[in-house]
Design an enzyme around this catalytic site. Structure first.
Site, short mmCIF file in Angstrom:
data_model
loop_
_atom_site.label_atom_id
_atom_site.label_comp_id
_atom_site.label_asym_id
_atom_site.label_seq_id
_atom_site.Cartn_x
_atom_site.Cartn_y
_atom_site.Cartn_z
N ASP A 1 1.57 -36.33 -53.92
CA ASP A 1 2.59 -37.34 -53.67
C ASP A 1 2.62 -37.64 -52.18
O ASP A 1 1.97 -38.56 -51.69
CB ASP A 1 3.94 -36.81 -54.18
CG ASP A 1 5.12 -37.70 -53.84
OD1 ASP A 1 4.93 -38.78 -53.26
OD2 ASP A 1 6.27 -37.31 -54.12
N GLY B 1 9.59 -41.91 -58.09
CA GLY B 1 10.83 -42.57 -57.71
C GLY B 1 11.35 -42.09 -56.37
O GLY B 1 11.06 -40.96 -55.93
N SER C 1 13.85 -37.46 -63.36
CA SER C 1 13.72 -36.41 -62.35
C SER C 1 15.07 -35.74 -62.17
O SER C 1 16.08 -36.41 -61.91
CB SER C 1 13.25 -37.02 -61.03
OG SER C 1 13.19 -36.04 -60.01
N ASP D 1 8.25 -30.24 -59.50
CA ASP D 1 8.04 -30.94 -58.23
C ASP D 1 8.52 -30.04 -57.10
O ASP D 1 9.71 -29.73 -57.00
CB ASP D 1 8.80 -32.27 -58.23
CG ASP D 1 8.56 -33.07 -56.97
OD1 ASP D 1 7.73 -32.66 -56.14
OD2 ASP D 1 9.21 -34.14 -56.81
N LYS E 1 11.14 -33.93 -65.24
CA LYS E 1 10.66 -33.34 -64.00
C LYS E 1 11.75 -32.47 -63.40
O LYS E 1 12.89 -32.90 -63.25
CB LYS E 1 10.25 -34.43 -63.00
CG LYS E 1 9.78 -33.86 -61.66
CD LYS E 1 9.05 -34.89 -60.82
CE LYS E 1 9.97 -35.81 -60.08
NZ LYS E 1 9.24 -36.69 -59.12
N LYS F 1 12.87 -30.23 -60.12
CA LYS F 1 12.65 -29.88 -58.72
C LYS F 1 12.69 -28.36 -58.58
O LYS F 1 13.57 -27.70 -59.14
CB LYS F 1 13.73 -30.51 -57.83
CG LYS F 1 13.74 -32.03 -57.82
CD LYS F 1 12.60 -32.59 -57.01
CE LYS F 1 12.70 -34.09 -56.87
NZ LYS F 1 11.64 -34.67 -56.03
N LYS G 1 3.68 -44.24 -55.25
CA LYS G 1 4.97 -44.81 -54.86
C LYS G 1 4.69 -46.02 -53.97
O LYS G 1 4.02 -45.89 -52.95
CB LYS G 1 5.83 -43.80 -54.12
CG LYS G 1 6.33 -42.66 -55.00
CD LYS G 1 7.13 -41.65 -54.20
CE LYS G 1 7.65 -40.53 -55.10
NZ LYS G 1 8.29 -39.44 -54.31
N GLU H 1 3.80 -30.97 -58.74
CA GLU H 1 3.69 -32.06 -57.76
C GLU H 1 3.87 -31.53 -56.34
O GLU H 1 4.86 -30.84 -56.04
CB GLU H 1 4.75 -33.12 -58.08
CG GLU H 1 4.63 -34.38 -57.25
CD GLU H 1 5.67 -35.42 -57.64
OE1 GLU H 1 5.67 -36.48 -57.02
OE2 GLU H 1 6.47 -35.15 -58.56
#
Length: 372
Positions: free
Chosen positions: A241, A293, A138, A191, A164, A166, A265, A216
């Site tokens: 998530d 994570g 990530s 994400d 991934k 952000k 998670k 996400e």
């Protein structure tokens, strides 16, 4: 197998990240968290780790609220009571609402302790059978696209199976376009950490051109209704998530069509027991899952490795190597990634030994609670 807890110790730990990690809701320079050490009457020790951050950005929980709930409610619910199986922990915690990360930290320690008493690796105890797991990485919001491309390239060269990125308004379409143009064949996802609303549907549709694995949690952190609306309008699979805290949340989201993928998670859903229930339900309904994570240190990372061995974890998770985030982790050996894979440890429990000297170096306070 019976657990008679002798003591539970809370280690308040602070570890500095190798580099700042930025998402749509803030920038992290270090991680302040709680390590839970549960000791049985026969001297067996189990370890858990709280995923909560110091501020209520990701959820309402913080390190301070975790400390309070652990001290005043969760630890008293376990000390001086016989435990026959870790699943009983979730049952005893049921009257205490939410506070899932606090619950998961102590439940994780009990799972580790129980696995050691059974002389089994944790992954085998929970029904996993993979010896090797695929992992991704990530990447937070960077100062520039060039900085991001450099990091993507480094992690692709390191063999990570999925990247991934952000995103947030103003750092999304053009950024993903640049990454996809330079890396046309990598598994890529975005994400959003709840940074958008339904007013952004037309904007989010632009992501469909980039062949993303998923986006996400694009909408509100507690929403499953609007996500169902959005999923009908975009081709890119939505992964939930922050909205998923339980099996019930999972059931409702799937029935509504709010997502096509679930991120599990352990801390967010209250522990391994609930995480396994969510995994099993998703398997029954052909919903892929993967392990997200929370900037975990080695203990939390080890629990993530164990759960990722379950069959429905068909997508690479966020369990990068220890060195990706930390100068020195609190476990031996550290989590190592080779060509985007982690070899699952075979030692009893979480499979890693806690480096007590390193833990002491990072610890800012310690408090032990004993049975009478």
């Amino acid at each position: 197998m019976i657990i008679n807890l002798e003591s539970i110790t809370l280690h308040r730990v602070q570890m500095e990240l190798n580099s700042p990690f930025t998402t749509s809701f803030g920038t992290f320079h270090d991680k302040d968290f709680i390590v839970v050490e549960a000791k049985d009457a026969d001297g067996t020790v189990g370890w858990g780790e709280s995923a909560a951050f110091s501020s209520p950005w990701y959820s309402e929980e913080t390190v301070e609220t975790n400390q309070h709930v652990l001290e005043d409610f969760l630890i008293p619910a376990l000390l001086e009571k016989t435990i026959h199986h870790p699943k009983e922990v979730a049952e005893r915690f049921a009257p205490i609402r939410r506070n899932t990360m606090a619950k998961a930290s102590i439940e994780g320690a009990i799972w580790d302790l129980y696995a050691k008493k059974c002389k089994l690796p944790l992954y085998q105890l929970i029904g996993g059978d993979r010896k090797v797991i695929d992992v991704g990485v990530s990447l937070g919001i960077q100062p520039s696209i060039d900085d991001l491309l450099t990091k993507v390239n480094r992690n692709v060269e390191d063999g990570y199976k999925r990247i991934k990125i952000k995103i947030k308004p103003g750092w999304d379409i053009d950024v993903i376009r640049e990454v996809r143009q330079k890396f046309p064949d990598i598994l890529l996802m975005a994400d959003a950490n709840s940074a958008y609303t339904l007013k952004d549907i037309d904007h989010l549709k632009k992501l469909d051109q980039f062949n993303l694995m998923m986006i996400e949690q694009p909408l509100a952190h507690d929403d499953i209704i609007d996500h169902a609306t959005l999923q009908k309008e975009i081709k890119t699979p939505i992964c939930l998530d922050e909205s998923i805290h339980s099996l019930e949340d999972t059931r409702k989201a799937i029935e509504l069509g709010s997502c096509k993928i679930i991120n599990i998670k352990i801390g967010r859903v209250g522990g391994l027991t609930e995480a396994i229930k969510i995994h099993d339900y998703c398997a029954q309904h052909n919903i892929p899952v993967w392990c997200g994570g929370m900037l975990e240190a080695g203990i939390g990372r080890a629990h993530n490795i164990a759960i990722t061995t379950l069959a429905q974890f068909v997508m690479p998770g966020d369990t990068a190597a220890s060195s990706h985030y930390w100068r020195k982790d609190i476990i031996e050996p550290e989590v190592l990634v080779e060509n985007g894979t982690i070899i699952v440890p075979e030692s009893p429990g979480i499979g890693y030994e806690v480096d007590r000297a390193q833990l002491r170096d990072y610890t800012v306070s310690t408090k032990t609670y004993r049975s009478n």
